[in-house]
Enzyme design. Structure first.
Site, PDB file in Angstrom:
ATOM      1  N   GLU A  62      34.901 -22.414  29.752  1.00 22.67           N
ATOM      2  CA  GLU A  62      33.713 -22.179  28.935  1.00 22.67           C
ATOM      3  C   GLU A  62      32.863 -21.038  29.512  1.00 22.67           C
ATOM      4  O   GLU A  62      32.354 -20.197  28.766  1.00 22.67           O
ATOM      5  CB  GLU A  62      32.913 -23.489  28.823  1.00 22.67           C
TER       6      GLU A  62
ATOM      7  N   ARG B 125      25.000 -15.686  11.112  1.00 20.69           N
ATOM      8  CA  ARG B 125      26.394 -16.066  10.911  1.00 20.69           C
ATOM      9  C   ARG B 125      27.324 -14.869  11.003  1.00 20.69           C
ATOM     10  O   ARG B 125      28.531 -15.033  11.060  1.00 20.69           O
ATOM     11  CB  ARG B 125      26.554 -16.753   9.559  1.00 20.69           C
TER      12      ARG B 125
ATOM     13  N   GLU C 115      32.521 -13.236  25.261  1.00 21.23           N
ATOM     14  CA  GLU C 115      32.149 -13.090  23.849  1.00 21.23           C
ATOM     15  C   GLU C 115      30.832 -12.358  23.637  1.00 21.23           C
ATOM     16  O   GLU C 115      30.639 -11.723  22.606  1.00 21.23           O
ATOM     17  CB  GLU C 115      32.149 -14.428  23.114  1.00 21.23           C
TER      18      GLU C 115
ATOM     19  N   ASN D 248      32.148 -16.870  -0.993  1.00 22.14           N
ATOM     20  CA  ASN D 248      32.619 -17.067   0.385  1.00 22.14           C
ATOM     21  C   ASN D 248      34.014 -17.680   0.283  1.00 22.14           C
ATOM     22  O   ASN D 248      34.220 -18.578  -0.532  1.00 22.14           O
ATOM     23  CB  ASN D 248      31.736 -18.060   1.153  1.00 22.14           C
ATOM     24  N   GLY D 249      34.928 -17.255   1.142  1.00 22.52           N
ATOM     25  CA  GLY D 249      36.268 -17.839   1.125  1.00 22.52           C
ATOM     26  C   GLY D 249      37.306 -16.798   0.771  1.00 22.52           C
ATOM     27  O   GLY D 249      37.040 -15.595   0.809  1.00 22.52           O
TER      28      GLY D 249
ATOM     29  N   CYS E 220      30.564 -15.370   5.572  1.00 19.97           N
ATOM     30  CA  CYS E 220      29.635 -14.854   4.574  1.00 19.97           C
ATOM     31  C   CYS E 220      28.511 -15.867   4.344  1.00 19.97           C
ATOM     32  O   CYS E 220      28.635 -17.039   4.677  1.00 19.97           O
ATOM     33  CB  CYS E 220      30.367 -14.635   3.262  1.00 19.97           C
TER      34      CYS E 220
ATOM     35  N   TRP F 110      31.191 -10.847   5.203  1.00 21.70           N
ATOM     36  CA  TRP F 110      31.994 -10.629   6.410  1.00 21.70           C
ATOM     37  C   TRP F 110      33.372 -10.256   5.881  1.00 21.70           C
ATOM     38  O   TRP F 110      34.063 -11.096   5.320  1.00 21.70           O
ATOM     39  CB  TRP F 110      32.027 -11.927   7.215  1.00 21.70           C
TER      40      TRP F 110
ATOM     41  N   LYS G 128      32.005 -17.661  27.437  1.00 22.58           N
ATOM     42  CA  LYS G 128      30.620 -17.210  27.196  1.00 22.58           C
ATOM     43  C   LYS G 128      30.469 -15.754  27.617  1.00 22.58           C
ATOM     44  O   LYS G 128      29.894 -14.949  26.904  1.00 22.58           O
ATOM     45  CB  LYS G 128      29.605 -18.057  27.980  1.00 22.58           C
TER      46      LYS G 128
ATOM     47  N   LYS H  47      29.344 -16.800  13.289  1.00 31.13           N
ATOM     48  CA  LYS H  47      28.977 -18.099  13.833  1.00 31.13           C
ATOM     49  C   LYS H  47      29.975 -19.181  13.457  1.00 31.13           C
ATOM     50  O   LYS H  47      30.336 -20.015  14.252  1.00 31.13           O
ATOM     51  CB  LYS H  47      27.570 -18.472  13.346  1.00 31.13           C
TER      52      LYS H  47
ATOM     53  N   HIS I 222      49.874 -19.060  41.147  1.00 28.25           N
ATOM     54  CA  HIS I 222      51.111 -18.854  40.381  1.00 28.25           C
ATOM     55  C   HIS I 222      51.101 -17.531  39.622  1.00 28.25           C
ATOM     56  O   HIS I 222      51.858 -17.347  38.678  1.00 28.25           O
ATOM     57  CB  HIS I 222      51.330 -20.029  39.423  1.00 28.25           C
TER      58      HIS I 222
HETATM   59  C1  F6R Z   1      31.980 -19.795  21.165  1.00 27.06           C
HETATM   60  C2  F6R Z   1      31.932 -20.424  19.869  1.00 27.06           C
HETATM   61  C3  F6R Z   1      33.211 -20.697  19.162  1.00 27.06           C
HETATM   62  C4  F6R Z   1      33.136 -22.039  18.423  1.00 27.06           C
HETATM   63  C5  F6R Z   1      34.398 -22.256  17.575  1.00 27.06           C
HETATM   64  C6  F6R Z   1      34.374 -23.607  16.899  1.00 27.06           C
HETATM   65  O1  F6R Z   1      30.709 -19.668  21.723  1.00 27.06           O
HETATM   66  O2  F6R Z   1      30.883 -20.705  19.352  1.00 27.06           O
HETATM   67  O3  F6R Z   1      34.286 -20.656  20.043  1.00 27.06           O
HETATM   68  O4  F6R Z   1      32.992 -23.055  19.373  1.00 27.06           O
HETATM   69  O5  F6R Z   1      34.497 -21.247  16.612  1.00 27.06           O
HETATM   70  O6  F6R Z   1      33.257 -23.727  16.061  1.00 27.06           O
HETATM   71  P1  F6R Z   1      32.770 -25.140  15.551  1.00 27.06           P
HETATM   72  O7  F6R Z   1      32.300 -25.905  16.733  1.00 27.06           O
HETATM   73  O8  F6R Z   1      31.670 -24.835  14.577  1.00 27.06           O
HETATM   74  O9  F6R Z   1      33.956 -25.797  14.899  1.00 27.06           O
END
Ligand code: F6R
Length: 607
Positions: A480, A27, A487, A99-100, A2, A73, A484, A602, A503
């Site tokens: 990674e 976010r 997601e 938020n929370g 949020c 959110w 990418k 985010k 395996h």
């Molecule tokens: C993927 C992504 C997430 C963050 C994860 C940790 O692209 O952005 O997997 O890497 O949520 O977030 P931080 O780095 O903010 O702790």
């Protein structure tokens, strides 16, 4: 995640709130709302869906100068108009954004219902609003304080009351909140991006602290009303950094920013002549750090992938046993930690709930803790014993790109910093740091070949299953690359250490399945070539990331994306770039919302 914005001053609050909410959109949210105090009346407008829906419901001619705004959110209750924030008390005079998660909301709801309160929404935030309303006797700050004493859980809140038209009361515990200091006006936000257009002077609210904010003053106290004095800090980020600057998406902008963001990250930290690294944030604890018998890197998602590269580098350069652990697992198992254990939390936002909880667990068990964090003043930055900032600038795109390369670069600097104090020679450090210094320019070269990554995306973006393979330092790159792709384009992609394929996962490979193999030159090159042959034998289409000049791989792979040569530990910084570009273009070609992928936020500040 949020978002919160608040304004008290002499300008019309509504445009400031809406602009702030727009800057918080990245976010992730599913509903939005504002509360304004208009000539002694509280006016709440809220709606499920996009901010534009809310905007159509608002009267921008109105001139209230106090207000709060929220992007939600959904956690408690579906994303509906009723559940959107602000939530009000029974009198309709008090509005709360939050938020929370209030953990004891069931018990509080039952208690309040027995007192005759009729709830309108399913949210824990309404419970808080109703509770504040019950305590209100002409002093909002006092009522919020009393209510928070009955609440357990995590929160960042902003509260307004029609009887106190020039006041916002704010409080935080476990969720970020900062106050923007203006001239004759003050602002409040969960993220600096929301207020950057108005001020760069901020005060970070600490856990268990409250603020009473008027146009002229900010008074801060603990929940027990003990006054708190805080320094005003300057936000380093500029407005242009949080704008698209001609790019179609923040993700693309941030991919292209990597040469410059890494230059900033490395600036002033490398001394090639001495073969030394300067990390001011570690200066005071260097002795304890070099004594560490074991290192645990903890993180989530992309940050965990960077941490995995870090583990390989630490063991190679520092020769201290290092583990990488998902923060969500670390926090709940019974980890063995003693005062010889160093725990490093890696996080872009510095607010990820699981990483913060893992850190708290480590601290409680006596570990020395460090943060590798991007957002200055964030919770992880404040709660670790010491740390190193990434300095890669704000990352707005939900898919992390420049934070990944920043995290790997900082972990490389730390590996060299500590390795040098143990057994690495100045010459070995100079060689490593020289290569690290060249990375920004090498990324510039890779970005010139964006079209080739786009062509791969175009050719395979209709395929619903992809594999990513890598060995050694390139194994985290494979993970990674797969993350990418999945997601932002919603293609199923799996990253694997290449040798694990035999395996089980090899059974997945069929005619034309895209298999991305990170096959840069290095100690495991011959092995990865034989993995490529295994894939080809089963009809898979190999997309290789290889070192410039490698002709052999051209004969084997359907597509080759070349990256310049560098030392093996630094290859992830280059090899990841084509994979970021493939994911970006595949998502665009599939018509996906790259910067706001479905179901994702985010910063994951709840469990
Ligand atoms: C993927 C992504 C997430 C963050 C994860 C940790 O692209 O952005 O997997 O890497 O949520 O977030 P931080 O780095 O903010 O702790």
């Amino acid at each position: 995640m949020c978002g919160i914005i608040g304004y008290v001053g002499s300008r019309p609050a509504l445009p400031i709130l809406i602009e702030g909410l727009r800057r918080l959109e990245y976010r992730g949210y599913d509903s939005a709302g504002v509360a304004l105090i208009d000539h002694g009346q509280l006016k709440v407008t809220k709606s499920a869906g996009r901010l534009s829906v809310l905007e159509q419901m608002l009267d921008f001619e109105a001139d209230p100068t106090t207000g709060i705004g929220h992007t939600r959110w959904a956690t408690h209750g579906a994303p509906t108009d009723v559940n959107a924030h602000p939530q009000q008390d029974a009198s309709g005079n008090i509005a709360v954004i939050h938020n929370g998660i209030i953990e004891n909301d069931r018990a509080l709801r039952t208690y309040l219902e027995r007192q005759g309160v009729v709830f309108r929404s399913e949210t824990d935030t309404e419970v808080l609003a109703q509770l504040i309303g019950r305590f209100y006797e002409g002093n909002l700050e006092q009522a919020v304080r009393q209510a928070l004493h009955d609440v357990s859980g995590a929160y960042a809140i902003a509260v307004v009351c029609s009887q106190e038209p020039n006041v916002i009361v704010a409080a935080r515990k476990g969720s970020p909140l900062l106050i923007g200091i203006g001239k004759g006006e003050n602002l409040l936000a969960s993220d600096a991006a929301a207020i950057l257009a108005h001020t760069t002077q901020v005060v970070y609210l600490g856990d268990g602290e409250m603020a009473h904010i008027t146009p002229q003053h900010v008074r801060m106290t603990t929940l027990d009303a003990i006054p708190v004095t805080k320094n005003v800090e300057e936000i380093e980020w500029s407005l242009s950094e949080i704008e698209l600057a001609g790019y179609e998406h923040f993700m693309l902008k941030e991919i292209h920013e990597q040469p410059a963001s890494l230059e900033t990250c490395l600036r002033g930290r490398i001394d090639l002549r001495e073969g030394a690294v300067h990390l001011g944030g570690l200066r005071d604890c260097t002795r304890e750090l070099t004594r560490a018998k074991r290192i645990i890197l903890t993180a989530c998602g992309t940050a965990w992938h960077a941490a995995l590269v870090g583990k390989y580098m630490f063991e190679e350069l520092i020769r201290t046993p290092t583990e990488t652990e998902y923060a969500s697992e670390f926090r709940y198992r019974n980890p063995v930690i003693d005062d010889g254990t160093l725990v490093i939390a890696v996080s872009q936002s510095g607010e990820t709930a699981d990483t913060l909880a893992a850190l708290a667990e480590a601290k409680q068990r006596g570990a020395l803790t460090l943060g590798v964090v991007n957002v200055v003043g964030s919770s992880i930055a404040r709660e670790t014993d010491a740390g190193v900032y990434l300095h890669v600038g704000p990352e707005i795109g939900v898919a992390s790109t420049k934070a990944f390369t920043g995290q790997v670069a900082v972990l490389a600097l730390m590996a060299c910093y500590l390795g040098r104090r143990k057994h690495l020679s100045p010459a070995a450090c100079t060689q490593f740091l020289t290569a690290l210094n060249q990375i920004p320019d090498q990324i510039r070269q890779i970005l010139q070949h964006e079209e080739e990554a786009r062509a791969v995306a175009e050719r395979y973006c209709e395929k619903e299953n992809w594999l990513y393979l890598g060995r050694g330092y390139n194994y985290p790159v494979a993970l990674e690359g797969a993350l990418k792709l999945k997601e932002i384009s919603y293609i199923h992609a799996e990253g694997l250490p290449a040798a694990e394929m035999k395996h089980g996962p090899i059974a997945l490979i069929n005619e034309g399945m895209p298999v991305v193999v990170v096959a840069t030159a290095g100690t495991q090159y011959e092995k990865i070539i034989s993995n490529i042959q295994q894939v080809k034998a089963r009809g898979g289409s190999v997309i290789a990331v290889a070192t410039e000049g490698d002709r052999e791989i051209k004969r084997l792979a359907e597509h080759v994306l070349y990256v310049p040569d560098t030392l093996e530990p630094l290859q992830p910084l280059l090899a990841v770039i084509p994979l970021q570009l493939i994911a970006y273009h595949a998502a665009v070609l599939r018509g996906c919302n790259v910067d706001k992928p479905r179901n994702l936020a985010k910063s994951v500040t709840v469990e």
